[in-house]
Write a protein that holds these residues in place. Structure first.
Motif, PDB file in Angstrom:
ATOM      1  N   PRO A  50       0.824  -1.209   0.000  1.00  0.00           N
ATOM      2  CA  PRO A  50       0.000   0.000   0.000  1.00  0.00           C
ATOM      3  C   PRO A  50       0.863   1.265   0.000  1.00  0.00           C
ATOM      4  O   PRO A  50       1.846   1.365   0.728  1.00  0.00           O
ATOM      5  N   ARG A  51       0.514   2.214  -0.885  1.00  0.00           N
ATOM      6  CA  ARG A  51       1.241   3.482  -1.029  1.00  0.00           C
ATOM      7  C   ARG A  51       2.698   3.269  -1.423  1.00  0.00           C
ATOM      8  O   ARG A  51       3.578   4.055  -1.087  1.00  0.00           O
ATOM      9  N   ASP A  52       2.951   2.196  -2.166  1.00  0.00           N
ATOM     10  CA  ASP A  52       4.306   1.920  -2.634  1.00  0.00           C
ATOM     11  C   ASP A  52       4.194   1.192  -3.970  1.00  0.00           C
ATOM     12  O   ASP A  52       3.092   0.942  -4.465  1.00  0.00           O
ATOM     13  N   GLY A 236      -6.222   4.428  -2.558  1.00  0.00           N
ATOM     14  CA  GLY A 236      -6.988   3.209  -2.308  1.00  0.00           C
ATOM     15  C   GLY A 236      -7.897   2.872  -3.470  1.00  0.00           C
ATOM     16  O   GLY A 236      -7.420   2.595  -4.573  1.00  0.00           O
ATOM     17  N   ASP A 237      -9.204   2.907  -3.259  1.00  0.00           N
ATOM     18  CA  ASP A 237     -10.147   2.647  -4.355  1.00  0.00           C
ATOM     19  C   ASP A 237     -10.528   3.934  -5.089  1.00  0.00           C
ATOM     20  O   ASP A 237     -11.369   3.925  -5.980  1.00  0.00           O
ATOM     21  N   CYS A 238      -9.909   5.059  -4.687  1.00  0.00           N
ATOM     22  CA  CYS A 238     -10.124   6.379  -5.310  1.00  0.00           C
ATOM     23  C   CYS A 238     -11.576   6.832  -5.231  1.00  0.00           C
ATOM     24  O   CYS A 238     -12.075   7.516  -6.122  1.00  0.00           O
ATOM     25  N   SER A 239     -12.236   6.479  -4.152  1.00  0.00           N
ATOM     26  CA  SER A 239     -13.632   6.905  -3.965  1.00  0.00           C
ATOM     27  C   SER A 239     -13.745   8.333  -3.464  1.00  0.00           C
ATOM     28  O   SER A 239     -14.823   8.939  -3.565  1.00  0.00           O
ATOM     29  N   ASP A 245      -2.737   9.972   3.013  1.00  0.00           N
ATOM     30  CA  ASP A 245      -2.402   8.945   4.000  1.00  0.00           C
ATOM     31  C   ASP A 245      -3.629   8.496   4.785  1.00  0.00           C
ATOM     32  O   ASP A 245      -3.511   7.690   5.705  1.00  0.00           O
ATOM     33  N   SER A 246      -4.806   9.020   4.436  1.00  0.00           N
ATOM     34  CA  SER A 246      -6.007   8.679   5.194  1.00  0.00           C
ATOM     35  C   SER A 246      -6.881   7.641   4.502  1.00  0.00           C
ATOM     36  O   SER A 246      -7.684   6.967   5.157  1.00  0.00           O
ATOM     37  N   ALA A 247      -6.757   7.485   3.194  1.00  0.00           N
ATOM     38  CA  ALA A 247      -7.583   6.509   2.475  1.00  0.00           C
ATOM     39  C   ALA A 247      -7.180   5.078   2.856  1.00  0.00           C
ATOM     40  O   ALA A 247      -6.007   4.796   3.113  1.00  0.00           O
ATOM     41  N   ALA A 248      -8.151   4.192   2.876  1.00  0.00           N
ATOM     42  CA  ALA A 248      -7.865   2.773   3.110  1.00  0.00           C
ATOM     43  C   ALA A 248      -7.163   2.204   1.880  1.00  0.00           C
ATOM     44  O   ALA A 248      -7.694   2.274   0.770  1.00  0.00           O
ATOM     45  N   CYS A 249      -5.960   1.661   2.063  1.00  0.00           N
ATOM     46  CA  CYS A 249      -5.165   1.136   0.945  1.00  0.00           C
ATOM     47  C   CYS A 249      -4.823  -0.326   1.170  1.00  0.00           C
ATOM     48  O   CYS A 249      -4.704  -0.785   2.311  1.00  0.00           O
TER      49      CYS A 249
END
Length: 281
Positions: A50-52, A236-239, A245-249
């Motif tokens: 995630p984020r990488d 994450g899902d780009c919703s 850093d706050s989105a669920a990834c």
């Protein structure tokens, strides 16, 4: 706004013309690819945390599959010729030839002067989505990639885990280049699993929650030897947002699948584009 001319409606009603009719493009042998894929086994795996981002190599004549594993997640994909970084994925020409979003049977084309298929999509578990009522569809070649420069321009941030930076680090790790040497080779992406479109009223690029779920995947046949990099987008899902850093990834997995060589009898690596490059001189 200026006053419309008296023939405004007539001008608007002129029918469109497709810029690049693609009925003369070389047609991929999907039956051959399906037969070969049925014999393929996983020979290597990489994971984009995630984020990488991760990097991977795919020999020409093999497959690679991007899989959503833990939860809804989109990814940004870059491809290069494994021996020549100047031959890289050309999202703009791919969009011109196939459309704004890609699916099974469509190809990722390389940059000038090469302009040949790099990879062919052979499986897409989200092909059912189509185009929704907002004009959204999946796997786009219209977005660029989230990047630290736009973030700095619009919000004054210094964010290092956007897709552009993730891809830069992955390419540097794969090649041994310094980050400043690798960065110019990072390019516009295939937004894997991302659901996007343009608003009807303002024409703005939009994103919405991806329909991807664990187990969904996108499988490609490598037409040439490939070096790839995949970023698990910080949105994450780009919703709701990206570069965050706050989105669920969640991670994304890349499997390299090697088929039985006998299953690809008759297949050949595509030749580079035949234009003579004289440019009229």
């Amino acid at each position: 706004m200026s006053q419309p001319p008296t023939d405004a409606d007539a001008r608007r009603s002129i029918p469109p013309v497709i810029c690049y009719p693609n009925d003369t493009l070389p047609v991929p042998d999907m039956a051959l690819y399906a037969s070969a894929l049925a014999t393929a086994r996983v020979t290597d795996t990489a994971t984009a945390a995630p984020r990488d981002a991760c990097h991977f190599h795919v020999p020409g004549g093999c497959f690679f599959r991007i899989t959503c594993t833990d939860g809804p997640q989109v990814g940004d994909l870059n491809l290069w010729h494994a021996q020549d970084l100047s031959e890289r994925f050309y999202s703009g020409k791919t969009r011109a030839l196939h459309g704004t979003h890609l699916t099974t049977g469509e190809r990722l084309w390389s940059a000038f002067p090469h302009l040949r298929p790099m990879a062919t999509i052979v499986e897409d578990t989200l092909d059912w989505y189509g185009i929704d009522k907002f004009g959204g569809a999946v796997h786009d070649v219209i977005g660029t990639r989230c990047d630290p420069y736009t973030g700095n321009l619009l919000q004054g941030t210094q964010y290092h885990h956007c897709c552009h930076s993730n891809l830069t680090r992955a390419l540097a790790q794969a090649t041994g280049l310094r980050a400043d040497q690798a960065e110019p080779h990072v390019h516009d992406v295939l937004n894997v699993f991302m659901c996007t479109g343009f608003t009807r009223d303002t024409g703005q690029y939009f994103m919405k929650a991806s329909p991807v779920r664990p187990g969904d995947h996108l499988t490609f046949f490598a037409e040439i030897d490939l070096l790839g990099a995949l970023s698990a987008c910080p949105g994450g899902d780009c919703s709701s947002e990206h570069s965050s850093d706050s989105a669920a990834c969640h991670p994304l997995r890349v499997d390299i699948l090697t088929p039985d060589p006998d299953s690809l009898t008759g297949w050949q690596e595509p030749a580079k584009n035949g234009y003579d490059r004289s440019h009229g001189l």
